[in-house]
Design a protein around this motif. Structure first.
Motif, PDB file in Angstrom:
ATOM      1  N   THR A  36     -43.353  21.079 -16.111  1.00  0.00           N
ATOM      2  CA  THR A  36     -44.206  21.834 -15.203  1.00  0.00           C
ATOM      3  C   THR A  36     -43.810  23.298 -15.235  1.00  0.00           C
ATOM      4  N   THR A  37     -44.812  24.162 -15.347  1.00  0.00           N
ATOM      5  CA  THR A  37     -44.540  25.595 -15.282  1.00  0.00           C
ATOM      6  C   THR A  37     -45.112  26.128 -13.983  1.00  0.00           C
ATOM      7  N   TYR A  38     -44.436  27.106 -13.424  1.00  0.00           N
ATOM      8  CA  TYR A  38     -44.828  27.694 -12.152  1.00  0.00           C
ATOM      9  C   TYR A  38     -45.108  29.170 -12.366  1.00  0.00           C
ATOM     10  N   THR A  71     -34.350  23.071  -9.193  1.00  0.00           N
ATOM     11  CA  THR A  71     -35.196  24.152  -9.714  1.00  0.00           C
ATOM     12  C   THR A  71     -35.196  25.321  -8.745  1.00  0.00           C
ATOM     13  N   THR A  82     -38.690  36.390 -14.032  1.00  0.00           N
ATOM     14  CA  THR A  82     -40.084  36.416 -13.597  1.00  0.00           C
ATOM     15  C   THR A  82     -40.356  37.524 -12.597  1.00  0.00           C
TER      16      THR A  82
END
Length: 102
Positions: A4-6, A38, A53
């Motif tokens: 899963t990418t956020y 995470t 990010t």
């Protein structure tokens, strides 16, 4: 296993839950339904200032805390100088009144 990418915005909001709102890692991870590990990684990266990010030009928590401390010291000095000037002004105003000179 699905990776899963956020989005960076989601990560920033998740970190704010812990750092700004004071939630524990466990509480915050349950609220937004992500693994606790995470979130812990994101929070530690934000504290170190090495969050890949983070938007360009943003500063780490440590840098912001250092700036706040510096500004508080400067404010204390300015307030002290202001009080000295008030007292000096009152003293010289009293001295300039007729009949108050020795």
């Amino acid at each position: 296993m699905k990776l899963t990418t956020y989005t960076p915005e989601f990560r920033a909001e998740a970190v704010k839950l812990v750092l700004a709102q004071g939630l524990t890692l466990e509480e915050a991870s349950k609220r937004i339904a992500i693994p606790k590990g995470t979130l812990a990684n994101w929070v530690s990266a934000a504290k170190r200032g090495s969050d890949p990010t983070a938007p360009p030009g943003s500063r780490s928590v440590a840098e912001l805390e250092a700036e706040v401390a510096k500004l508080r010291k400067e404010l204390a000095v300015e307030r002290m100088e202001k009080e000295v000037l008030k007292k000096a002004t009152a003293y010289f105003a009293r001295e300039s009144l007729p009949g108050t000179r020795s």
